[in-house]
Design a protein around this motif. Structure first.
Motif, PDB file in Angstrom:
ATOM      1  N   ASN A  94      38.900 -38.353  64.573  1.00  0.00           N
ATOM      2  CA  ASN A  94      39.366 -38.732  65.796  1.00  0.00           C
ATOM      3  C   ASN A  94      40.791 -38.345  66.441  1.00  0.00           C
ATOM      4  O   ASN A  94      41.609 -38.847  67.010  1.00  0.00           O
ATOM      5  CB  ASN A  94      39.257 -40.492  65.944  1.00  0.00           C
ATOM      6  CG  ASN A  94      37.747 -40.946  65.981  1.00  0.00           C
ATOM      7  OD1 ASN A  94      37.048 -40.145  66.350  1.00  0.00           O
ATOM      8  ND2 ASN A  94      37.376 -42.107  65.329  1.00  0.00           N
ATOM      9  N   ASP A 153      49.190 -36.648  66.857  1.00  0.00           N
ATOM     10  CA  ASP A 153      47.702 -37.231  67.566  1.00  0.00           C
ATOM     11  C   ASP A 153      46.790 -36.157  68.197  1.00  0.00           C
ATOM     12  O   ASP A 153      45.765 -36.362  68.391  1.00  0.00           O
ATOM     13  CB  ASP A 153      48.523 -37.763  68.958  1.00  0.00           C
ATOM     14  CG  ASP A 153      49.429 -38.965  68.635  1.00  0.00           C
ATOM     15  OD1 ASP A 153      49.237 -39.815  67.738  1.00  0.00           O
ATOM     16  OD2 ASP A 153      50.770 -38.873  68.823  1.00  0.00           O
ATOM     17  N   GLY A 198      44.861 -49.380  74.096  1.00  0.00           N
ATOM     18  CA  GLY A 198      44.879 -50.345  73.105  1.00  0.00           C
ATOM     19  C   GLY A 198      43.570 -49.920  72.367  1.00  0.00           C
ATOM     20  O   GLY A 198      43.199 -50.805  71.455  1.00  0.00           O
ATOM     21  N   THR A 199      42.566 -49.166  72.546  1.00  0.00           N
ATOM     22  CA  THR A 199      41.238 -48.815  72.101  1.00  0.00           C
ATOM     23  C   THR A 199      41.458 -48.550  70.605  1.00  0.00           C
ATOM     24  O   THR A 199      42.143 -47.766  70.221  1.00  0.00           O
ATOM     25  CB  THR A 199      40.340 -47.809  72.788  1.00  0.00           C
ATOM     26  OG1 THR A 199      40.238 -48.341  74.151  1.00  0.00           O
ATOM     27  CG2 THR A 199      39.059 -47.628  72.197  1.00  0.00           C
ATOM     28  N   ARG A 200      40.812 -49.104  69.708  1.00  0.00           N
ATOM     29  CA  ARG A 200      40.719 -48.613  68.484  1.00  0.00           C
ATOM     30  C   ARG A 200      39.606 -48.014  67.948  1.00  0.00           C
ATOM     31  O   ARG A 200      38.505 -48.419  68.024  1.00  0.00           O
ATOM     32  CB  ARG A 200      40.737 -50.056  67.455  1.00  0.00           C
ATOM     33  CG  ARG A 200      40.867 -49.753  65.934  1.00  0.00           C
ATOM     34  CD  ARG A 200      40.393 -51.055  65.083  1.00  0.00           C
ATOM     35  NE  ARG A 200      40.261 -50.716  63.704  1.00  0.00           N
ATOM     36  CZ  ARG A 200      39.050 -50.384  63.315  1.00  0.00           C
ATOM     37  NH1 ARG A 200      38.193 -50.127  63.996  1.00  0.00           N
ATOM     38  NH2 ARG A 200      39.005 -50.220  61.827  1.00  0.00           N
ATOM     39  N   LEU A 201      39.919 -46.855  67.726  1.00  0.00           N
ATOM     40  CA  LEU A 201      38.786 -45.727  67.370  1.00  0.00           C
ATOM     41  C   LEU A 201      38.298 -46.120  65.718  1.00  0.00           C
ATOM     42  O   LEU A 201      39.036 -46.652  65.020  1.00  0.00           O
ATOM     43  CB  LEU A 201      39.181 -44.266  67.327  1.00  0.00           C
ATOM     44  CG  LEU A 201      39.439 -44.055  69.125  1.00  0.00           C
ATOM     45  CD1 LEU A 201      39.993 -42.738  68.818  1.00  0.00           C
ATOM     46  CD2 LEU A 201      38.112 -44.012  69.881  1.00  0.00           C
ATOM     47  N   PRO A 202      37.236 -45.534  65.323  1.00  0.00           N
ATOM     48  CA  PRO A 202      36.556 -45.970  64.027  1.00  0.00           C
ATOM     49  C   PRO A 202      37.762 -45.242  63.156  1.00  0.00           C
ATOM     50  O   PRO A 202      37.943 -43.733  63.461  1.00  0.00           O
ATOM     51  CB  PRO A 202      35.285 -45.536  63.910  1.00  0.00           C
ATOM     52  CG  PRO A 202      34.844 -45.397  65.564  1.00  0.00           C
ATOM     53  CD  PRO A 202      35.972 -45.281  66.144  1.00  0.00           C
ATOM     54  N   ARG A 203      37.924 -45.988  61.911  1.00  0.00           N
ATOM     55  CA  ARG A 203      38.884 -45.288  60.809  1.00  0.00           C
ATOM     56  C   ARG A 203      38.003 -44.174  60.051  1.00  0.00           C
ATOM     57  O   ARG A 203      36.626 -44.313  59.871  1.00  0.00           O
ATOM     58  CB  ARG A 203      39.339 -46.172  59.944  1.00  0.00           C
ATOM     59  CG  ARG A 203      40.223 -47.266  60.712  1.00  0.00           C
ATOM     60  CD  ARG A 203      40.915 -48.038  59.855  1.00  0.00           C
ATOM     61  NE  ARG A 203      41.351 -49.222  60.500  1.00  0.00           N
ATOM     62  CZ  ARG A 203      42.578 -49.299  61.137  1.00  0.00           C
ATOM     63  NH1 ARG A 203      43.374 -47.953  61.050  1.00  0.00           N
ATOM     64  NH2 ARG A 203      43.190 -50.403  61.887  1.00  0.00           N
ATOM     65  N   LEU A 256      43.964 -43.390  76.067  1.00  0.00           N
ATOM     66  CA  LEU A 256      43.639 -44.065  74.498  1.00  0.00           C
ATOM     67  C   LEU A 256      44.861 -44.968  74.123  1.00  0.00           C
ATOM     68  O   LEU A 256      44.439 -46.431  73.676  1.00  0.00           O
ATOM     69  CB  LEU A 256      43.268 -43.276  73.567  1.00  0.00           C
ATOM     70  CG  LEU A 256      41.888 -42.608  73.706  1.00  0.00           C
ATOM     71  CD1 LEU A 256      41.909 -41.376  72.722  1.00  0.00           C
ATOM     72  CD2 LEU A 256      40.655 -43.337  73.677  1.00  0.00           C
ATOM     73  N   ALA A 257      45.779 -44.488  74.000  1.00  0.00           N
ATOM     74  CA  ALA A 257      46.993 -45.434  73.828  1.00  0.00           C
ATOM     75  C   ALA A 257      47.437 -46.505  74.587  1.00  0.00           C
ATOM     76  O   ALA A 257      47.703 -47.676  74.297  1.00  0.00           O
ATOM     77  CB  ALA A 257      48.490 -44.543  73.605  1.00  0.00           C
ATOM     78  N   GLU A 279      35.489 -45.599  57.671  1.00  0.00           N
ATOM     79  CA  GLU A 279      34.190 -46.598  58.568  1.00  0.00           C
ATOM     80  C   GLU A 279      33.311 -45.191  58.792  1.00  0.00           C
ATOM     81  O   GLU A 279      32.118 -45.606  58.722  1.00  0.00           O
ATOM     82  CB  GLU A 279      34.686 -46.973  59.709  1.00  0.00           C
ATOM     83  CG  GLU A 279      35.583 -48.112  59.247  1.00  0.00           C
ATOM     84  CD  GLU A 279      36.363 -48.760  60.763  1.00  0.00           C
ATOM     85  OE1 GLU A 279      36.653 -49.878  60.597  1.00  0.00           O
ATOM     86  OE2 GLU A 279      36.418 -48.041  61.648  1.00  0.00           O
TER      87      GLU A 279
END
Length: 207
Positions: free
Chosen positions: A113, A76, A190-195, A186-187, A198
């Motif tokens: 990220n 992480d 539950g925020t989903r960062l761009p892969r 962040l964990a 993407e």
């Protein structure tokens, strides 16, 4: 939270190792899982294929760089820790960042990220130059760069070595804490960062 430290010193139990131990102790005290990689104890080989910038597949050199990169992807957060040698980055860390970047990371930018920070250790001169080089490498690989407000540059002189530089060690501890705070936030959100894929499309690297 999984934190990986990469020690880029040719001496696996020198001043850089002591700084890494401070990272590990701080992180474990806050409930993080840690893993240490000492490049001096790994096989990091210079590549001489001459095709690094043109090849479309990962580097075929048979050493440990690919395994270390896989550990970075799994983490992480990653700390790149290295000493100042001859006013510049240690040759071992330089070889690693070149091989990892050109031979493995540039195809899909898999560290996008991931949280990252640079730590530099030296006696007196060249700290900021080396820190800037590691910082640029983190930015190139699209890390989320986290700091304490000051670059983590630690002087290794004094009776207790790196421990004598209380200001530098304080910046180190604050950086570890901020990385953990941000990673946990962040964990929990539950925020989903761009892969990575993407982000690659946004910069026109892939279709």
């Amino acid at each position: 939270m999984k934190i990986l430290t990469i020690n880029g010193s040719e001496r696996s139990r020198g001043s850089t190792w002591l700084a890494v131990q401070a990272i590990v102790e701080r992180a474990r005290a806050r409930g993080c899982e840690t893993r240490e990689v000492d490049l001096a104890e790994q096989r990091v080989t210079r590549c001489d294929c001459g095709r690094c910038n043109s090849r479309t597949d990962p580097c075929p050199v048979d050493d440990d760089v690919g395994t270390i990169v896989a550990a970075m992807v799994e983490a992480d957060a990653v700390f790149l820790a290295a000493p100042v040698h001859g006013f510049g980055l240690s040759s071992l860390m330089q070889t690693f960042v070149e091989r990892a970047g050109v031979g493995h990371l540039r195809f899909e930018r898999p560290l996008t990220n991931t949280i990252g920070a640079a730590v530099v250790i030296g006696r007196r001169y060249g700290h900021l130059d080396v820190h800037a080089q590691l910082l640029h490498n983190l930015l190139l690989n699209r890390f989320i760069v986290v700091g304490s407000g000051f670059p983590v540059t630690i002087h290794s002189g004094g009776e207790q070595g790196v421990l004598s530089d209380t200001e530098g060690m304080e910046a180190l501890h604050r950086t570890v804490d901020r990385i953990i705070d941000i990673g946990n936030a962040l964990a929990e959100s539950g925020t989903r960062l761009p892969r990575p894929s993407e982000v690659e499309r946004r910069v026109g690297r892939t279709s």
